[in-house]
Design a protein around this motif. Structure first.
Motif, short mmCIF file in Angstrom:
data_model
loop_
_atom_site.label_atom_id
_atom_site.label_comp_id
_atom_site.label_asym_id
_atom_site.label_seq_id
_atom_site.Cartn_x
_atom_site.Cartn_y
_atom_site.Cartn_z
N GLN A 114 53.05 39.36 41.34
CA GLN A 114 53.77 40.32 41.44
C GLN A 114 53.06 41.62 41.80
N ALA A 115 52.37 42.07 40.58
CA ALA A 115 51.69 43.42 40.47
C ALA A 115 50.32 43.44 41.62
N ARG A 116 49.88 42.21 41.68
CA ARG A 116 48.92 42.31 42.78
C ARG A 116 49.19 42.07 44.06
N GLU A 117 50.21 41.27 44.33
CA GLU A 117 50.71 40.95 45.80
C GLU A 117 51.84 42.12 46.23
N SER A 118 52.61 42.82 45.44
CA SER A 118 53.75 43.55 45.97
C SER A 118 53.80 44.76 44.85
N PRO A 119 52.54 45.54 44.70
CA PRO A 119 52.39 46.41 43.84
C PRO A 119 53.53 47.68 43.94
N GLY A 120 54.06 47.85 45.34
CA GLY A 120 55.14 48.87 45.61
C GLY A 120 56.53 48.31 45.22
N LEU A 121 56.74 47.18 44.67
CA LEU A 121 58.06 46.94 44.34
C LEU A 121 58.13 47.17 42.80
#
Length: 308
Positions: A114-121
């Motif tokens: 998640q941190a790599r693919e959707s860091p804005g979440l």
């Protein structure tokens, strides 16, 4: 039909100049990577790689395919990013709870992805017992919970989605005296050692009472009760205590050889224990929360890293 994953495999091999390094980077075995490239070459009808003792290099055709593959993979990633934004996966917030043992099995890998693919979440995770997490779920403080729920089934107004099961067992440090004993002696001696585990629901404690041959759950020889799996792992590897945990939650310790399973002492006949995703039936999961649930399911079913 061309497969983007196989094109990605070719690109990584071209970057690493080594099947072994590329396989490690892709989290594949070298034979699996070899089969992937062979399938790609068969699909295209082209030899893409030169293989020698010095390493791996691209053929002329391979160089052209890698150039085109980079463009295709870039376009595919852009499409995925746009789809994620439309679904609300790149922004917003997800709050979820995880039971102690399921967390050990999947949480770190899912959060790295998640941190790599959707860091804005923005993400908040609460790790603890299902009993406590259920209260937060009922108060709408969590979007969903992933937990072992059969000892305390969710109320009827909750939606339950089954995930792959886990298997409970008792674990001790490598070299523990119990490991050298046969079945009868091991079971008798097992009861003299301190027991560790997380906060357990009453049904689980009753199962332990049956194993210990006692009636009062308060009489269980609990030497350490802790809802932090890494603490439990460290203590069991450095002491003579016995840890009740799941094979999936102890995978790293087993792989490293730090702990072993007590094969002659089984918890509740060693039946697989179901894991569930639980959320309010009348409250739909947000796109970001649904994305997380999908990632968790992929991780627990061995489909990791996820496609795309």
């Amino acid at each position: 039909m061309l497969n983007l994953k196989r094109l990605e495999h070719l690109v990584v091999i071209a970057q690493e100049h080594s099947f072994l390094k590329a396989a490690q980077r892709l989290h594949l075995t070298p034979p699996a990577l070899t089969r992937s490239i062979q399938t790609l070459e068969s699909t295209l009808g082209l030899a893409l790689l030169n293989r020698s003792h010095e390493g791996v290099s691209l053929t002329d055709a391979g160089q052209l395919v890698v150039q085109r593959a980079n463009r295709l993979l870039g376009d595919a990633q852009n499409l995925k990013n746009e789809a994620d934004q439309l679904r609300g996966v790149q922004t917003g917030q997800v709050n979820f709870g995880v039971g102690v043992f399921p967390a050990a099995a999947f949480l770190t890998g899912v959060l790295i992805h998640q941190a790599r693919e959707s860091p804005g979440l923005k993400v908040q995770v609460d790790i603890g017992s299902w009993q406590r997490l259920l209260g937060k779920l009922e108060r709408h403080e969590l979007d969903f919970v992933v937990a072992l729920t059969q000892s305390l089934p969710p109320p009827q107004d909750f939606q339950i989605q089954a995930l792959p099961s886990q298997r409970f067992a008792f674990f001790v440090r490598t070299g523990h005296p119990l490991l050298a004993m046969g079945a009868v002696r091991q079971l008798a001696a097992f009861r003299t050692y301190g027991l560790m585990g997380p906060q357990l629901p009453r049904k689980a404690r009753e199962n332990l009472c049956a194993l210990y041959g006692i009636e009062d759950v308060q009489a269980l020889p609990m030497a350490l009760v802790c809802d932090e799996i890494h603490v439990l792992q460290a203590v069991v590897a450095a002491s003579d205590h016995v840890l009740l945990a799941t094979h999936e939650g102890m995978h790293s310790c087993l792989t490293q050889g730090r702990v072993q399973v007590l094969r002659h002492v089984q918890y509740a006949q060693a039946q697989p224990v179901g894991i569930s995703v639980v959320h309010h039936r009348q409250r739909s999961l947000s796109p970001a929360a649904a994305w997380f649930v999908e990632l968790i399911g992929q991780s627990l079913s061995g489909q990791w890293p996820p496609e795309g």
